[in-house]
Design an enzyme around this catalytic site. Structure first.
Site, PDB file in Angstrom:
ATOM      1  N   ASN A  37       0.852  -1.186   0.000  1.00  0.00           N
ATOM      2  CA  ASN A  37       0.000   0.000   0.000  1.00  0.00           C
ATOM      3  C   ASN A  37       0.890   1.239   0.000  1.00  0.00           C
ATOM      4  O   ASN A  37       1.392   1.656   1.039  1.00  0.00           O
ATOM      5  CB  ASN A  37      -0.918  -0.004   1.221  1.00  0.00           C
ATOM      6  CG  ASN A  37      -1.918   1.139   1.185  1.00  0.00           C
ATOM      7  OD1 ASN A  37      -1.882   1.988   0.300  1.00  0.00           O
ATOM      8  ND2 ASN A  37      -2.817   1.168   2.159  1.00  0.00           N
ATOM      9  N   LYS A  69       0.125   4.201  -0.333  1.00  0.00           N
ATOM     10  CA  LYS A  69      -0.482   5.372   0.290  1.00  0.00           C
ATOM     11  C   LYS A  69      -0.134   5.478   1.767  1.00  0.00           C
ATOM     12  O   LYS A  69      -0.517   6.447   2.440  1.00  0.00           O
ATOM     13  CB  LYS A  69      -1.998   5.335   0.107  1.00  0.00           C
ATOM     14  CG  LYS A  69      -2.426   5.479  -1.351  1.00  0.00           C
ATOM     15  CD  LYS A  69      -3.937   5.476  -1.498  1.00  0.00           C
ATOM     16  CE  LYS A  69      -4.350   5.646  -2.964  1.00  0.00           C
ATOM     17  NZ  LYS A  69      -5.818   5.636  -3.137  1.00  0.00           N
ATOM     18  N   ASN A 115       3.417   2.950 -14.997  1.00  0.00           N
ATOM     19  CA  ASN A 115       2.568   3.730 -15.901  1.00  0.00           C
ATOM     20  C   ASN A 115       1.400   4.362 -15.159  1.00  0.00           C
ATOM     21  O   ASN A 115       0.257   4.363 -15.623  1.00  0.00           O
ATOM     22  CB  ASN A 115       2.077   2.893 -17.088  1.00  0.00           C
ATOM     23  CG  ASN A 115       1.195   1.715 -16.705  1.00  0.00           C
ATOM     24  OD1 ASN A 115       1.367   1.120 -15.642  1.00  0.00           O
ATOM     25  ND2 ASN A 115       0.253   1.348 -17.566  1.00  0.00           N
ATOM     26  N   ALA A 148      -4.922   8.719 -19.695  1.00  0.00           N
ATOM     27  CA  ALA A 148      -4.838   8.117 -21.024  1.00  0.00           C
ATOM     28  C   ALA A 148      -5.076   6.624 -20.954  1.00  0.00           C
ATOM     29  O   ALA A 148      -4.492   5.923 -20.133  1.00  0.00           O
ATOM     30  CB  ALA A 148      -3.465   8.398 -21.636  1.00  0.00           C
ATOM     31  N   ASP A 167      -1.340   0.719 -26.203  1.00  0.00           N
ATOM     32  CA  ASP A 167      -0.717   0.109 -25.034  1.00  0.00           C
ATOM     33  C   ASP A 167       0.499  -0.728 -25.414  1.00  0.00           C
ATOM     34  O   ASP A 167       1.568  -0.615 -24.802  1.00  0.00           O
ATOM     35  CB  ASP A 167      -1.725  -0.792 -24.315  1.00  0.00           C
ATOM     36  CG  ASP A 167      -2.676  -0.014 -23.420  1.00  0.00           C
ATOM     37  OD1 ASP A 167      -2.206   0.905 -22.737  1.00  0.00           O
ATOM     38  OD2 ASP A 167      -3.869  -0.325 -23.408  1.00  0.00           O
ATOM     39  N   GLY A 196      -2.836   5.316 -47.959  1.00  0.00           N
ATOM     40  CA  GLY A 196      -2.589   6.482 -48.800  1.00  0.00           C
ATOM     41  C   GLY A 196      -3.241   6.388 -50.165  1.00  0.00           C
ATOM     42  O   GLY A 196      -3.003   7.244 -51.022  1.00  0.00           O
TER      43      GLY A 196
END
Length: 396
Positions: A70, A72, A93, A135, A166, A229
């Site tokens: 943890n 935090k 990430n 994102a 990803d 293209g």
């Protein structure tokens, strides 16, 4: 025993969903010791099936140890810093700024271990105004032009089916990590490397952006299954009796070979069709001619004739066909392992094959915190009582 490329390299993974977990999976296949660090409850991909058996998670996290910390809590962050002290790479990430808010910025990490390579997967470059945006693969596709370029001109934008943002981001992040480790051999110091998914995705639009520039915006952004293209013809998927086939004439020689297959001397001798630009001007006509020919045959019949003529062609395969394809089986990209809850299941191998660095034996994806006790004992020397105290405090 043959030494693997990354034997002795320790990687701490703070990965979520696909981007960094895939990067770390490739590092594990190259021989690195990968320790996945998850928060209480697990990272998001673990829980997608409503529990700890989400198939994509199991497919992308083989060969790793798993520690639940943890971050935090102050004690949790202290544990991570202790692991950082003897690690080579920390790959993450999180959303931009999260590591700093946790007190785990690169400046902090390198005071603990100057040789550490911190690798960050992001959605958008830190150099631009979108650096702090949350994102995901879908949003990066949307903001990179991939959706604008996918689909048919008369229909709305469509996302690419696979999670290309990803995975392309993860592969480029792997390259950055390997480059930083190589540079460390010369400097003795680590560094912070970053790959933005948008940046990794942009070069895939070379044909599309090239067409935009060369036509001054006159060509449609979405071209269906035709060349991005609209510069090559034939280049499309065509009907067969039992599905579809993809056919691509990249050179004038291949076009002439196709004319022979079609038994169309008139096309072979037509001066306006001798070059790709000329054929591109009559794209709809040529697609119809090729489609009439392919539709009278099965996929395999089409491929047998086209292959003998040296024309690039392939069946459009279903996912079920791909999973069972002998080529995929032989390559080792889908491997069967035994999982304690799921039984026999397929997971991803590695597309990176080195002649002197064989892939390690595959182990299943770990359960949440499965190796917490082992890692804290073996790597940090903590006693059972100390580990129990950390658990009671909510740090692990």
């Amino acid at each position: 025993m043959t030494r693997r490329a990354l034997d002795g390299i320790t990687v701490l993974e703070l990965g979520q969903v696909y981007n960094v977990p895939y990067c770390a999976l490739l590092l594990a296949y190259l021989g690195a010791d990968v320790i996945k660090i998850e928060p209480p409850g697990g990272e998001p991909a673990r829980q997608r099936a409503g529990g700890q058996d989400a198939t994509p998670f199991l497919m992308l996290n083989s060969g790793k140890q798993d520690v639940c910390i943890n971050l935090k809590t102050a004690a949790g962050r202290e544990l991570l810093l202790k692991l950082v002290a003897n690690a080579d790479v920390l790959v993450e990430n999180y959303r931009a700024g999260v590591m700093g808010k946790l007190g785990l910025s690169y400046d902090m990490l390198r005071t603990v271990n100057p040789r550490l390579v911190l690798a960050s997967g992001r959605g958008f470059s830190k150099k631009g105004p979108h650096r702090a945006l949350a994102a995901m693969d879908l949003t990066v596709q949307a903001m990179t032009g991939v959706m604008a370029a996918t689909g048919f001109a008369d229909q709305p934008p469509v996302k690419a089916g696979p999670a290309i943002s990803d995975f392309l981001g993860g592969v480029h992040l792997l390259a950055a990590i390997l480059a930083a480790l190589l540079q460390r051999e010369h400097t003795g110091e680590g560094q912070h490397v970053e790959v933005a998914m948008q940046d990794a995705l942009l070069p895939t639009l070379a044909s599309n952006i090239g067409a935009l520039v060369d036509s001054h915006g006159a060509l449609p952004e979405r071209t269906g299954n035709r060349h991005g293209g609209l510069a090559l013809c034939p280049y499309n998927t065509y009907p067969a009796k039992d599905g579809w086939v993809a056919i691509f004439c990249a050179t004038d020689r291949q076009w002439l070979a196709l004319c022979d297959v079609l038994q169309r001397d008139d096309l072979r001798d037509d001066p306006s069709l001798q070059t790709n630009p000329g054929r591109a001007k009559r794209m709809a006509e040529l697609d119809a001619i090729v489609g009439d020919w392919t539709s009278a045959r099965t996929r395999q019949e089409n491929l047998a004739v086209l292959g003998d003529a040296g024309i690039p062609a392939a069946p459009v395969m279903s996912l079920h066909e791909v999973v069972e394809d002998p080529q995929v089986q032989a390559s080792g990209m889908l491997r069967t392992i035994q999982h304690p809850r799921r039984g026999a299941m397929r997971v991803f191998g590695s597309p990176i094959n080195l002649s002197d660095s064989p892939h390690p034996s595959l182990t299943r994806a770990p359960g949440l915190g499965e190796h917490t006790h082992t890692v804290l004992q073996e790597r940090l020397g903590l006693s059972d009582d100390e580990i129990d105290r950390l658990a009671a405090e909510g740090a692990i």
